[in-house]
Design an enzyme around this catalytic site. Structure first.
Site, PDB file in Angstrom:
ATOM      1  N   ASP A 162       0.840  -1.189   0.000  1.00 21.59           N
ATOM      2  CA  ASP A 162       0.000   0.000   0.000  1.00 21.59           C
ATOM      3  C   ASP A 162       0.881   1.247   0.000  1.00 21.59           C
ATOM      4  OD1 ASP A 162      -2.397   1.312  -0.022  1.00 21.59           O
ATOM      5  OD2 ASP A 162      -2.815   1.038   2.102  1.00 21.59           O
ATOM      6  N   HIS A 163       0.715   2.088  -0.996  1.00 16.76           N
ATOM      7  CA  HIS A 163       1.435   3.358  -1.102  1.00 16.76           C
ATOM      8  C   HIS A 163       2.942   3.171  -1.239  1.00 16.76           C
ATOM      9  CE1 HIS A 163      -2.295   5.372  -0.146  1.00 16.76           C
ATOM     10  NE2 HIS A 163      -2.420   4.615   0.929  1.00 16.76           N
TER      11      HIS A 163
END
Length: 93
Positions: A83-84
């Site tokens: 994530d990210h």
């Protein structure tokens, strides 16, 4: 059972359902295992989401190995998601 995000999403699109991406919040074994066990109990696929900052603390390789091990212990589809990701190199890692 460990699957790719692509496999998880294709089945979800075909079946008309969503798959939650659960943040592993620190990426420790207890949290990852609890998420996989809950998915098994609910008979629902799951995505284990991992943050770059967590990887800086515990190690991305540690998270990946624990997530793969836990996924292998349940019969529902489990995929792993960074994530990210902050840059190309961290995404490739």
């Amino acid at each position: 059972m460990l699957v790719t995000n692509r496999e998880n999403m294709i089945k979800a699109a075909q079946g008309g359902y969503a798959i939650p991406a659960i943040n592993t919040q620190g990426g420790n074994y207890d949290i990852i295992w609890a998420i996989c066990r809950a998915a098994e109990e609910l008979k629902a696929p799951i995505i284990l989401a991992h943050y770059v900052t967590t990887g800086a603390y515990a190690g991305n390789d540690w998270f990946a190995e624990v997530a793969k091990w836990c996924a292998g212990k349940v019969s529902v589809p489990v995929s792993i998601h960074l994530d990210h990701g902050s840059d190309f190199d961290i995404c490739m890692e």
